[in-house]
Scaffold this active site. Sequence first.
Site, PDB file in Angstrom:
ATOM      1  N   LYS A  22       0.842  -1.212   0.000  1.00  0.00           N
ATOM      2  CA  LYS A  22       0.000   0.000   0.000  1.00  0.00           C
ATOM      3  C   LYS A  22       0.867   1.249   0.000  1.00  0.00           C
ATOM      4  CE  LYS A  22      -1.655   1.578   4.030  1.00  0.00           C
ATOM      5  NZ  LYS A  22      -1.366   2.967   4.377  1.00  0.00           N
ATOM      6  N   ASN A  23       1.886   1.287   0.851  1.00  0.00           N
ATOM      7  CA  ASN A  23       2.656   2.526   1.025  1.00  0.00           C
ATOM      8  C   ASN A  23       3.607   2.801  -0.128  1.00  0.00           C
ATOM      9  OD1 ASN A  23       1.201   2.906   3.300  1.00  0.00           O
ATOM     10  ND2 ASN A  23       2.810   2.278   4.717  1.00  0.00           N
ATOM     11  N   CYS A 117      -3.680  12.344  12.738  1.00  0.00           N
ATOM     12  CA  CYS A 117      -4.523  11.142  12.657  1.00  0.00           C
ATOM     13  C   CYS A 117      -4.412  10.431  13.991  1.00  0.00           C
ATOM     14  CB  CYS A 117      -4.151  10.290  11.467  1.00  0.00           C
ATOM     15  SG  CYS A 117      -2.825   9.190  11.814  1.00  0.00           S
ATOM     16  N   ARG A 122       1.580  14.246  13.219  1.00  0.00           N
ATOM     17  CA  ARG A 122       2.056  14.018  11.851  1.00  0.00           C
ATOM     18  C   ARG A 122       2.187  15.299  11.025  1.00  0.00           C
ATOM     19  NH1 ARG A 122      -0.526   8.574   9.679  1.00  0.00           N
ATOM     20  NH2 ARG A 122       1.427   8.487   8.533  1.00  0.00           N
ATOM     21  N   PRO A 123       3.080  16.163  11.441  1.00  0.00           N
ATOM     22  CA  PRO A 123       3.327  17.407  10.683  1.00  0.00           C
ATOM     23  C   PRO A 123       3.917  17.108   9.300  1.00  0.00           C
ATOM     24  CG  PRO A 123       5.028  17.075  12.318  1.00  0.00           C
ATOM     25  CD  PRO A 123       4.010  16.002  12.567  1.00  0.00           C
ATOM     26  N   ILE A 124       3.892  18.091   8.403  1.00  0.00           N
ATOM     27  CA  ILE A 124       4.553  17.903   7.098  1.00  0.00           C
ATOM     28  C   ILE A 124       5.550  19.037   6.838  1.00  0.00           C
ATOM     29  CG2 ILE A 124       2.635  16.577   6.098  1.00  0.00           C
ATOM     30  CD1 ILE A 124       1.981  19.133   4.479  1.00  0.00           C
ATOM     31  N   ASP A 305       5.070   0.282  12.095  1.00  0.00           N
ATOM     32  CA  ASP A 305       3.808  -0.301  11.601  1.00  0.00           C
ATOM     33  C   ASP A 305       3.635  -1.745  12.023  1.00  0.00           C
ATOM     34  OD1 ASP A 305       3.790   1.470   8.417  1.00  0.00           O
ATOM     35  OD2 ASP A 305       3.297   2.075  10.459  1.00  0.00           O
ATOM     36  N   ARG A 397      -8.557  -0.178   5.161  1.00  0.00           N
ATOM     37  CA  ARG A 397      -7.747   0.799   4.429  1.00  0.00           C
ATOM     38  C   ARG A 397      -6.464   0.141   3.901  1.00  0.00           C
ATOM     39  NH1 ARG A 397      -6.127   5.660   7.854  1.00  0.00           N
ATOM     40  NH2 ARG A 397      -4.918   5.894   5.957  1.00  0.00           N
TER      41      ARG A 397
HETATM   42  C1  EPZ Z   1       4.619   6.627   6.442  1.00  0.00           C
HETATM   43  O1  EPZ Z   1       3.958   7.698   7.089  1.00  0.00           O
HETATM   44  C2  EPZ Z   1       3.621   5.499   6.390  1.00  0.00           C
HETATM   45  N1  EPZ Z   1       2.457   5.914   5.623  1.00  0.00           N
HETATM   46  C3  EPZ Z   1       3.197   5.098   7.801  1.00  0.00           C
HETATM   47  O2  EPZ Z   1       2.380   3.940   7.686  1.00  0.00           O
HETATM   48  C4  EPZ Z   1       4.433   4.707   8.601  1.00  0.00           C
HETATM   49  O3  EPZ Z   1       4.048   4.437   9.939  1.00  0.00           O
HETATM   50  C5  EPZ Z   1       5.448   5.851   8.571  1.00  0.00           C
HETATM   51  O4  EPZ Z   1       5.756   6.192   7.205  1.00  0.00           O
HETATM   52  C6  EPZ Z   1       6.754   5.461   9.247  1.00  0.00           C
HETATM   53  O5  EPZ Z   1       7.294   4.336   8.611  1.00  0.00           O
HETATM   54  C7  EPZ Z   1       2.559   5.890   4.275  1.00  0.00           C
HETATM   55  O6  EPZ Z   1       3.580   5.547   3.710  1.00  0.00           O
HETATM   56  C8  EPZ Z   1       1.316   6.304   3.525  1.00  0.00           C
HETATM   57  P1  EPZ Z   1       7.064   9.749   8.427  1.00  0.00           P
HETATM   58  P2  EPZ Z   1       4.652   9.167   7.059  1.00  0.00           P
HETATM   59  O7  EPZ Z   1       7.031  11.021   7.671  1.00  0.00           O
HETATM   60  O8  EPZ Z   1       5.395   9.330   5.792  1.00  0.00           O
HETATM   61  C9  EPZ Z   1       7.767  13.077  11.721  1.00  0.00           C
HETATM   62  C10 EPZ Z   1       0.486   2.651   7.820  1.00  0.00           C
HETATM   63  O9  EPZ Z   1       0.152   2.011   8.824  1.00  0.00           O
HETATM   64  N2  EPZ Z   1       7.638  14.059  10.623  1.00  0.00           N
HETATM   65  O10 EPZ Z   1       8.130   8.747   8.139  1.00  0.00           O
HETATM   66  O11 EPZ Z   1       3.625  10.160   7.411  1.00  0.00           O
HETATM   67  C11 EPZ Z   1       6.463  12.361  12.017  1.00  0.00           C
HETATM   68  O12 EPZ Z   1       5.666  13.126  12.898  1.00  0.00           O
HETATM   69  C12 EPZ Z   1       0.996   4.051   8.009  1.00  0.00           C
HETATM   70  O13 EPZ Z   1       0.507   2.212   6.665  1.00  0.00           O
HETATM   71  C13 EPZ Z   1       7.881  15.417  10.892  1.00  0.00           C
HETATM   72  O14 EPZ Z   1       8.182  15.786  12.012  1.00  0.00           O
HETATM   73  O15 EPZ Z   1       5.662   9.016   8.283  1.00  0.00           O
HETATM   74  C14 EPZ Z   1       6.941  11.080  12.648  1.00  0.00           C
HETATM   75  O16 EPZ Z   1       7.230  11.311  14.010  1.00  0.00           O
HETATM   76  C15 EPZ Z   1       0.754   4.567   9.415  1.00  0.00           C
HETATM   77  N3  EPZ Z   1       7.774  16.318   9.871  1.00  0.00           N
HETATM   78  C16 EPZ Z   1       8.264  10.787  11.915  1.00  0.00           C
HETATM   79  O17 EPZ Z   1       8.638  12.023  11.301  1.00  0.00           O
HETATM   80  C17 EPZ Z   1       7.453  15.940   8.596  1.00  0.00           C
HETATM   81  O18 EPZ Z   1       7.384  16.800   7.707  1.00  0.00           O
HETATM   82  C18 EPZ Z   1       8.149   9.730  10.827  1.00  0.00           C
HETATM   83  O19 EPZ Z   1       7.063  10.086   9.997  1.00  0.00           O
HETATM   84  C19 EPZ Z   1       7.205  14.574   8.352  1.00  0.00           C
HETATM   85  C20 EPZ Z   1       7.307  13.650   9.372  1.00  0.00           C
END
Ligand code: EPZ
Length: 430
Positions: A22-23, A117, A122-124, A305, A397
């Site tokens: 999925k991811n 969520c 989950r900031p971007i 995950d 999902r």
């Molecule tokens: C991806 O989410 C996955 N989702 C998540 O899977 C997975 O848990 C996560 O990566 C970690 O492996 C998809 O791929 C659609 P991150 P993502 O950016 O990209 C912080 C599932 O179950 N962060 O790697 O949103 C964030 O808060 C889902 O399939 C910032 O601070 O995760 C977190 O603490 C749940 N600023 C850490 O980084 C940012 O701009 C890792 O988040 C982005 C992230």
Amino acid sequence: MEQYIIRGGNPLVGEVEISGAKNAALGILAAAIMTDDTVLIENLPDVRDINVLLEAMESIGVKVERLTRHAVLMNSEHVGEVSVEYEYIKKIRASYYLIGALLGKYKKAEVPLPGGCNIGSRPIDLHLKGFKALGAKVSIRNGFIIAEAENLHGSHIFLDTVSVGATINIMMAASMAEGYTIIENCAREPHVVDVANFLNSMGANIKGAGTDVIRIRGVQKLHKTEYSIIPDQIEAGTFMFAAAATKGDVMVKNVIPKHLEATTAKLLEIGCEVEEFDNAVRVVASKRLHSTNVKTLPYPGYPTDMQPQIGVTLALAEGTSIVTESIFENRFKYMDELARMGAVVRVEGNTAIITGVDKLSGARVSAPDLRAGAALVIAALAAEGVTTIDDIIYIQRGYECFEEKLRSLGAEIEKVNSEKEAQKFRLRIC
Ligand code: EPZ
């Protein structure tokens, strides 16, 4: 509201086929927008998140032809809109991949800010930092992120936190920027590599995906491709833990064992036998499992995950285990549900202390999020008696035909959407 009704106690035995990741698929579908040629994508998982993203892409003019449940033809020659409606991002956060793809190709993108969520805020900010470094003007207006640029240029970007989403989003935008981009402290997940391989199959020039430094030489155009998504290592790991928790014997097929190394290591540590084949792993749990400690980390560390899945398995292991969640701030909500099934757990901040019990008992619980929901299914399969799980929409999902695959391994599980249906199933199994 649909529910799962599960009668636990049966060891899972047999073979199960894993679907596409999925991811990886979410990033790859978004990246397909970046060419005007037709793209064929295969081994798509038929899950809600994928179907919602395809709807979002159709809403901005992408021509989508579903050849089968797992294969789609897409053409973005007539994309007329770079603004994605809120209803889509509300359903799946990963619509934000459309920013990187649209910005890379059209130098403009308008996508609603994703909310938090159930597992954290989950900031971007890192995504936006990357787009700005590439020369985009990024503003937030009326809940929308608006990113636009005369031209995108290469840059040297350091990600403060390892982020899968930021790595993929910036990589997409940079693949059509002028010049050379280096992204440091990148995520190394298999799905990051899959998106990079997909972009390269369309003529991008990306090197280093899978390491913490990705180097990209921008290109002007991307061309058609045919691509098959990698297997979903999180779905695979979920079935591996289901075999462990139910003292079963399951051959998990269509996997890449390398992607499962952290999971396999933990299963061996708690007393399972794990046998690896070219594209399958077999998990056998013949005796009572024992405790261990685990801390979630970015790949190749133990995946966040897969944290709920090991959490519920350790609830039945002998001894006390400590689970530390270092990625998200709110990923232990399932522990309250597990306690209702008789687990002895204590959550202190980002750590859960789990004291194994001999048995769990069926109860009525609700899925707090995607992976925790799947973990509660594992707990129900291992518990004595009947469990009802509410809010299974979360599970749908990310898991294709979840109940059918589990039933094929001997699970007594039914998806029902009325109390009457639930009663009928209960009468049948009791
Ligand atoms: C991806 O989410 C996955 N989702 C998540 O899977 C997975 O848990 C996560 O990566 C970690 O492996 C998809 O791929 C659609 P991150 P993502 O950016 O990209 C912080 C599932 O179950 N962060 O790697 O949103 C964030 O808060 C889902 O399939 C910032 O601070 O995760 C977190 O603490 C749940 N600023 C850490 O980084 C940012 O701009 C890792 O988040 C982005 C992230």
